[in-house]
Design a protein around this motif. Structure first.
Motif, PDB file in Angstrom:
ATOM      1  N   TYR A  82       0.850  -1.201   0.000  1.00  0.00           N
ATOM      2  CA  TYR A  82       0.000   0.000   0.000  1.00  0.00           C
ATOM      3  C   TYR A  82       0.878   1.241   0.000  1.00  0.00           C
ATOM      4  N   GLU A  83       0.606   2.153  -0.877  1.00  0.00           N
ATOM      5  CA  GLU A  83       1.369   3.390  -0.952  1.00  0.00           C
ATOM      6  C   GLU A  83       0.478   4.581  -0.622  1.00  0.00           C
ATOM      7  N   ARG A  84       0.985   5.444   0.230  1.00  0.00           N
ATOM      8  CA  ARG A  84       0.251   6.660   0.564  1.00  0.00           C
ATOM      9  C   ARG A  84       0.436   7.700  -0.534  1.00  0.00           C
ATOM     10  N   ARG A  85      -0.584   8.553  -0.720  1.00  0.00           N
ATOM     11  CA  ARG A  85      -0.480   9.678  -1.638  1.00  0.00           C
ATOM     12  C   ARG A  85      -0.319  10.930  -0.793  1.00  0.00           C
ATOM     13  N   VAL A  86       0.779  11.612  -0.949  1.00  0.00           N
ATOM     14  CA  VAL A  86       1.052  12.795  -0.138  1.00  0.00           C
ATOM     15  C   VAL A  86       1.454  13.960  -1.041  1.00  0.00           C
ATOM     16  N   GLY A  87       1.349  15.169  -0.496  1.00  0.00           N
ATOM     17  CA  GLY A  87       1.699  16.347  -1.273  1.00  0.00           C
ATOM     18  C   GLY A  87       3.191  16.458  -1.521  1.00  0.00           C
ATOM     19  N   ASP A  88       3.542  16.897  -2.719  1.00  0.00           N
ATOM     20  CA  ASP A  88       4.939  17.082  -3.088  1.00  0.00           C
ATOM     21  C   ASP A  88       5.285  18.564  -2.968  1.00  0.00           C
ATOM     22  N   PRO A  89       6.105  18.956  -1.988  1.00  0.00           N
ATOM     23  CA  PRO A  89       6.415  20.375  -1.785  1.00  0.00           C
ATOM     24  C   PRO A  89       7.106  21.035  -2.970  1.00  0.00           C
ATOM     25  N   LYS A  90       7.758  20.241  -3.822  1.00  0.00           N
ATOM     26  CA  LYS A  90       8.442  20.812  -4.974  1.00  0.00           C
ATOM     27  C   LYS A  90       7.464  21.356  -6.020  1.00  0.00           C
ATOM     28  N   THR A  91       6.209  20.940  -5.949  1.00  0.00           N
ATOM     29  CA  THR A  91       5.232  21.361  -6.961  1.00  0.00           C
ATOM     30  C   THR A  91       4.277  22.443  -6.451  1.00  0.00           C
ATOM     31  N   LEU A  92       4.510  22.955  -5.263  1.00  0.00           N
ATOM     32  CA  LEU A  92       3.625  23.960  -4.679  1.00  0.00           C
ATOM     33  C   LEU A  92       3.561  25.239  -5.515  1.00  0.00           C
ATOM     34  N   ALA A  93       2.371  25.779  -5.642  1.00  0.00           N
ATOM     35  CA  ALA A  93       2.150  27.053  -6.326  1.00  0.00           C
ATOM     36  C   ALA A  93       0.780  27.580  -5.886  1.00  0.00           C
ATOM     37  N   TRP A  94       0.472  28.802  -6.273  1.00  0.00           N
ATOM     38  CA  TRP A  94      -0.810  29.420  -5.926  1.00  0.00           C
ATOM     39  C   TRP A  94      -1.647  29.657  -7.179  1.00  0.00           C
ATOM     40  N   LEU A  95      -2.946  29.589  -7.033  1.00  0.00           N
ATOM     41  CA  LEU A  95      -3.860  29.891  -8.133  1.00  0.00           C
ATOM     42  C   LEU A  95      -5.019  30.707  -7.550  1.00  0.00           C
ATOM     43  N   PRO A  96      -4.798  32.006  -7.347  1.00  0.00           N
ATOM     44  CA  PRO A  96      -5.794  32.841  -6.663  1.00  0.00           C
ATOM     45  C   PRO A  96      -7.108  32.993  -7.435  1.00  0.00           C
ATOM     46  N   GLU A 193       5.669  28.238   3.242  1.00  0.00           N
ATOM     47  CA  GLU A 193       6.381  27.546   4.299  1.00  0.00           C
ATOM     48  C   GLU A 193       5.463  26.647   5.120  1.00  0.00           C
ATOM     49  N   GLN A 194       4.230  27.092   5.384  1.00  0.00           N
ATOM     50  CA  GLN A 194       3.310  26.278   6.189  1.00  0.00           C
ATOM     51  C   GLN A 194       3.016  24.944   5.513  1.00  0.00           C
ATOM     52  N   TYR A 195       2.975  24.931   4.194  1.00  0.00           N
ATOM     53  CA  TYR A 195       2.719  23.685   3.478  1.00  0.00           C
ATOM     54  C   TYR A 195       3.934  22.771   3.481  1.00  0.00           C
ATOM     55  N   ARG A 196       5.114  23.347   3.309  1.00  0.00           N
ATOM     56  CA  ARG A 196       6.316  22.529   3.345  1.00  0.00           C
ATOM     57  C   ARG A 196       6.460  21.852   4.701  1.00  0.00           C
ATOM     58  N   THR A 197       6.166  22.604   5.748  1.00  0.00           N
ATOM     59  CA  THR A 197       6.238  22.047   7.096  1.00  0.00           C
ATOM     60  C   THR A 197       5.220  20.935   7.272  1.00  0.00           C
TER      61      THR A 197
END
Length: 207
Positions: A82-96, A193-197
């Motif tokens: 079983y593999e977890r799906r987690v967020g990749d901090p390298k792909t973070l961006a904003w779309l306001p 930063e809050q997301y990377r943490t």
């Protein structure tokens, strides 16, 4: 068999994304939007026409809208397939995206004292996103016709903003032709930063 599909894009608001990543419910401190004027849904800026017969009220909300991809991480030792799906901090961006609320009132009998909110109205909403140096990064403008005296409209920004590119200012306005234009500004920090943490903490969990 291990799941190895390419990570799908995930769109979420700033608060909504943090909740599943941390495994905790969203709280007031993780509000998914910034608002001008600050306060609740009924808090608005207002202006009267010079003859004190017509009033326009307005409110603006900025939804930062975090965007990221998910990647696979090893699961619990007792379930190696079983593999977890987690967020990749390298792909973070904003779309306001931008939300506008308005209220149009007309005096009856006594100016400013007795008012009614009725009829259909032409409303124009506009927002400009600027860098700390004042350069325009994105702009939205929408003409709304035959709108009720009280309403709310959300407009997609359609512009990707990179993380950690500094502090931005949003200049917004709500116009009711013949009544006036309400304006305001809102500051937004593009730090991720809050997301990377949160992602780093989540990656270390075994489920």
């Amino acid at each position: 068999m291990k799941r190895t599909r390419i990570a799908a894009l995930v769109l979420a608001t700033a608060a909504a994304a943090l909740a599943p990543v941390l495994g905790q419910p969203a709280t007031a401190a993780q509000a998914p939007y910034l608002q001008d004027p600050a306060g609740g849904e009924k808090d608005m800026k207002s202006m009267w026409t010079k003859d004190e017969v017509h009033k326009v009220e307005g409110q603006f909300r900025l939804y930062p809208g975090v965007r990221y991809k998910t990647v696979s991480r090893p699961g619990h030792p007792d379930a190696p397939d079983y593999e977890r799906r987690v967020g990749d901090p390298k792909t973070l961006a904003w779309l306001p995206s931008y939300e506008f609320a308005w209220s149009v009132s007309d005096s009856t009998v006594v100016k400013k004292a007795v008012t009614v909110k009725e009829g259909a109205h032409p409303i124009v909403v506009r927002a400009v996103l600027r860098t700390a140096k004042g350069a325009e990064v994105a702009q939205v403008r929408k003409e709304l016709t035959e709108k009720p005296a009280t309403g709310r409209e959300k407009v997609a920004g359609g512009k990707r903003i990179a993380c950690d590119t500094g502090e931005y200012t949003v200049e917004w306005s709500v116009t009711r032709s013949g009544y006036g234009t309400l304006t305001g500004t809102l500051r937004w920090n593009s730090s991720c930063e809050q997301y990377r943490t949160a992602f780093a903490a989540h990656h270390g969990q075994q489920r």
